[in-house]
Design an enzyme around this catalytic site. Structure first.
Site, mmCIF file in Angstrom:
data_model
loop_
_atom_site.group_PDB
_atom_site.id
_atom_site.type_symbol
_atom_site.label_atom_id
_atom_site.label_comp_id
_atom_site.label_asym_id
_atom_site.label_seq_id
_atom_site.Cartn_x
_atom_site.Cartn_y
_atom_site.Cartn_z
ATOM 1 N N CYS A 91 13.406 10.464 7.246
ATOM 2 C CA CYS A 91 13.383 9.925 8.616
ATOM 3 C C CYS A 91 14.749 10.057 9.284
ATOM 4 O O CYS A 91 14.848 10.228 10.488
ATOM 5 C CB CYS A 91 12.902 8.488 8.614
ATOM 6 S SG CYS A 91 13.702 7.482 7.381
ATOM 7 N N LYS A 102 0.847 -1.200 0.000
ATOM 8 C CA LYS A 102 0.000 0.000 0.000
ATOM 9 C C LYS A 102 0.882 1.250 0.000
ATOM 10 O O LYS A 102 1.610 1.506 0.955
ATOM 11 C CB LYS A 102 -0.900 0.052 1.237
ATOM 12 C CG LYS A 102 -1.915 1.193 1.109
ATOM 13 C CD LYS A 102 -2.526 1.623 2.408
ATOM 14 C CE LYS A 102 -1.802 2.710 3.117
ATOM 15 N NZ LYS A 102 -1.822 4.035 2.450
HETATM 16 P P1 NDP Z 1 1.926 7.560 8.713
HETATM 17 O O1 NDP Z 1 2.734 6.752 9.641
HETATM 18 O O2 NDP Z 1 0.487 7.764 9.036
HETATM 19 O O3 NDP Z 1 1.991 6.950 7.240
HETATM 20 C C1 NDP Z 1 2.792 5.907 6.791
HETATM 21 C C2 NDP Z 1 1.982 4.875 6.019
HETATM 22 O O4 NDP Z 1 1.123 4.157 6.914
HETATM 23 C C3 NDP Z 1 1.052 5.485 4.986
HETATM 24 O O5 NDP Z 1 0.936 4.619 3.894
HETATM 25 C C4 NDP Z 1 -0.246 5.574 5.748
HETATM 26 O O6 NDP Z 1 -1.359 5.719 4.954
HETATM 27 C C5 NDP Z 1 -0.234 4.260 6.501
HETATM 28 N N1 NDP Z 1 -1.106 4.208 7.675
HETATM 29 C C6 NDP Z 1 -1.668 5.234 8.356
HETATM 30 N N2 NDP Z 1 -2.387 4.762 9.396
HETATM 31 C C7 NDP Z 1 -2.270 3.413 9.381
HETATM 32 C C8 NDP Z 1 -2.768 2.358 10.203
HETATM 33 N N3 NDP Z 1 -3.518 2.600 11.272
HETATM 34 N N4 NDP Z 1 -2.425 1.090 9.906
HETATM 35 C C9 NDP Z 1 -1.637 0.822 8.859
HETATM 36 N N5 NDP Z 1 -1.141 1.774 8.033
HETATM 37 C C10 NDP Z 1 -1.444 3.052 8.291
HETATM 38 O O7 NDP Z 1 2.615 8.955 8.503
HETATM 39 P P2 NDP Z 1 1.928 10.307 8.014
HETATM 40 O O8 NDP Z 1 1.925 10.302 6.551
HETATM 41 O O9 NDP Z 1 0.604 10.523 8.698
HETATM 42 O O10 NDP Z 1 2.945 11.367 8.580
HETATM 43 C C11 NDP Z 1 2.863 11.772 9.941
HETATM 44 C C12 NDP Z 1 4.223 12.013 10.507
HETATM 45 O O11 NDP Z 1 4.940 10.796 10.504
HETATM 46 C C13 NDP Z 1 5.091 12.945 9.682
HETATM 47 O O12 NDP Z 1 4.847 14.257 10.015
HETATM 48 C C14 NDP Z 1 6.465 12.493 10.039
HETATM 49 O O13 NDP Z 1 6.890 13.117 11.225
HETATM 50 C C15 NDP Z 1 6.303 11.024 10.277
HETATM 51 N N6 NDP Z 1 6.711 10.200 9.118
HETATM 52 C C16 NDP Z 1 7.854 9.513 9.225
HETATM 53 C C17 NDP Z 1 8.298 8.753 8.166
HETATM 54 C C18 NDP Z 1 9.555 8.001 8.244
HETATM 55 O O14 NDP Z 1 10.053 7.548 7.228
HETATM 56 N N7 NDP Z 1 10.088 7.804 9.406
HETATM 57 C C19 NDP Z 1 7.575 8.703 6.898
HETATM 58 C C20 NDP Z 1 6.335 9.425 6.912
HETATM 59 C C21 NDP Z 1 5.962 10.142 7.986
HETATM 60 P P3 NDP Z 1 -1.787 7.224 4.590
HETATM 61 O O15 NDP Z 1 -0.778 7.707 3.638
HETATM 62 O O16 NDP Z 1 -3.083 7.099 3.982
HETATM 63 O O17 NDP Z 1 -1.814 7.993 5.871
#
Ligand code: NDP
Length: 492
Positions: free
Chosen positions: A304, A196
């Site tokens: 990250c 996904k």
């Molecule tokens: P998320 O952790 O929500 O997103 C990562 C992935 O998980 C996306 O594909 C998301 O879908 C999916 N997801 C969201 N909720 C669930 C769930 N309950 N169960 C399974 N999968 C899920 O990150 P965000 O995009 O909301 O970003 C929020 C914060 O996270 C950022 O501001 C940043 O600080 C951090 N972040 C860190 C990352 C890293 O690489 N360490 C990468 C991205 C974000 P969807 O896109 O639809 O939300």
């Protein structure tokens, strides 16, 4: 003070009227469909419900994307299970490798198309998607293609077997690269996949389905289901998924871990970070400044392992911060599709609001803000490169992952203090050390609780090198030989 420093001191480093002519990359090479379904069992499954994906540079609507339901996930997992049971897992490694090599070569051939689409849908500068994301994504497929027929040598005296169906969830900061990090080792080990992509950046994953078609990968080996967090949750919870690989926020990572506790499913989590980039007084300052800039402004800080906390030895604080501010005035913020752009658009309105909130908190708590003069486009999501000085360790901007182009500067006096401060975070993904002394690099690397420690460089990636975190940055490694293990079981 050097001659250059003397002449530049006090003066604006770039003549005020020194502007770059536009150098736009043509988007003609990319064909975007009006509407996409899910890629399941080698063909397109119509999506009952859709949402709009946009270009963050100007909020232009790009396409309608399927919002995957639990039933869609179930159909995709069933297709992956069938492909696993009926051929893929039993295929000799040398045959699996041929598909991976083909995918890698096609990605190289179509790299411009992918780079343009990545920058359009995600907002990152074209020179980064062209020179970093695409070459690395292809390199991951090449690298794991090489392992596919050598698993017995990777794990001598053990019998490596594929785990089964892998459910993979990826974020929006490196959409295609994260896809490659997940899919390449899974396939090399004989697993099948349901992936996904992130809600805001699905387009390169959907274009990748065409690469799979070109490579003639058997149907069902890779399935892509788009949607928001609900689709991700359905994939995590599906009883026939054997392994979950997640990259994203620590909060969602923790929720996934709670859900999977006791289920016996394998899990790897690659979560957030608040990396320290540590500069000692003997470091080559100009190189360090380049490393600091690359560490935090690369991909708008949506990284990250970004070096978001700069720890500077007190004796060089002033010259280093001066040089850094001067360098910031030369960064070009603007259209991601312009080849001269250094800092592109913020990925989404939600992320922009999060950055704005944390920056406001930094100002309120007493930190001093610096932003170079730059004109931000009127439409779309933008944030100027930002440096905070006068930051205390307790401030939110020194503790929380901002995931934007915002650097917090702190100081230290001794190496011990640098280690203490660098480790003073719930995260442990990466760190950087800048010094001329090799022995100090090793001394620091042994004490820093971080999965990756870069020395006199930052944000360097290579498929042969394992990547992953300590503490709340997650567990498990991606890349290198270590990256095979989560996709294998060793029972007889
Ligand atoms: P998320 O952790 O929500 O997103 C990562 C992935 O998980 C996306 O594909 C998301 O879908 C999916 N997801 C969201 N909720 C669930 C769930 N309950 N169960 C399974 N999968 C899920 O990150 P965000 O995009 O909301 O970003 C929020 C914060 O996270 C950022 O501001 C940043 O600080 C951090 N972040 C860190 C990352 C890293 O690489 N360490 C990468 C991205 C974000 P969807 O896109 O639809 O939300």
């Amino acid at each position: 003070m050097s001659e250059l420093d003397r002449t530049q001191q006090g003066a604006h480093p770039v003549p005020a009227d020194w502007t770059y002519a536009p150098a736009p990359e043509s988007r003609e090479i990319v064909r975007i469909q009006e509407r996409y379904g899910h890629f399941v069992g080698g063909s397109w499954l119509e999506a009952a419900e859709t949402y709009e994906t946009i270009a963050p540079r100007d909020e232009e609507p790009l396409a309608q994307i399927g919002q995957g339901t639990a039933e869609d996930v179930d159909t995709a997992v069933a297709a992956a299970r069938e492909a696993f049971a009926n051929g893929w897992s039993a295929l000799p490694g040398s045959e699996r490798a041929k598909y991976l090599f083909r995918i890698a070569r096609i990605l190289q051939e179509r790299s411009r198309e992918f780079a343009v689409l990545e920058s359009l849908n995600g907002g990152k500068p074209i020179k980064e998607s062209r020179d970093v994301d695409l070459p690395l994504a292809a390199a991951h497929f090449f690298y794991y293609a090489g392992w596919a027929d050598k698993l017995e040598y990777a794990f001598p005296n053990r019998t490596p077997r594929p785990v089964g169906v892998a459910g993979q969830i990826i974020p929006w900061n490196f959409p295609l690269l994260m896809l490659a990090w997940k899919i390449a080792p899974a396939l090399a080990c004989g697993n099948t996949v349901v992936l996904k992509p992130a809600e805001t950046t699905p387009l390169t994953a959907l274009l990748f389905c065409d690469v799979l078609r070109q490579a003639e990968l058997p149907p069902g080996v890779v399935n892509i289901v788009t949607g928001d967090g609900r689709t991700g949750a359905a994939l995590v919870e599906h009883p026939d998924v054997d392994k979950v690989a997640f990259t994203g926020s620590t909060e969602v990572g923790k929720a996934i871990q709670r859900r999977l506790a006791g289920t016996g499913k394998k899990l790897t989590l690659e979560l957030g970070g608040k990396a320290a980039n540590i500069v000692f007084d003997d470091a080559a300052l100009d190189q360090a400044v380049e490393g600091i800039v690359n560490g935090i402004y690369f991909n708008q800080g949506h990284v990250c392992c970004a070096g978001s906390r700069l720890l500077v030895q007190e004796s060089i604080y002033e010259p280093l911060v001066d040089k850094l501010k001067r360098r910031l005035t030369t960064l070009r913020v603007g259209d991601p599709l312009d080849k001269n752009t250094d800092v592109g658009a913020i990925n989404s309105r939600m992320q922009l609001e999060k950055i704005e909130e944390l920056v406001a908190a930094g100002k309120e708590e007493g930190a001093e803000i610096y932003q170079p003069p730059c004109v931000l486009p009127e439409k779309g999501y933008w944030f100027a490169p930002t440096v905070f000085t006068n930051v205390a360790q307790s401030y939110r901007i020194a503790q929380e992952e901002i995931f934007g182009p915002v650097l917090s500067v702190l100081t230290f006096r001794t190496p011990e203090e640098a280690v203490e401060k660098a480790n003073n975070t719930p995260y442990g993904l990466s760190a950087g050390v800048w010094t001329e002394k090799g022995s100090r690099i090793l001394w620091m690397a042994q004490r820093l609780r971080a999965g990756v420690v870069w020395a006199n460089t930052f944000n360097r990636f290579d498929p042969t090198s394992p990547f992953g975190g300590y503490k709340e940055s997650g567990f498990g490694r991606e890349g290198g030989l270590h990256g095979l293990e989560p996709y294998l079981r060793f029972d007889e």
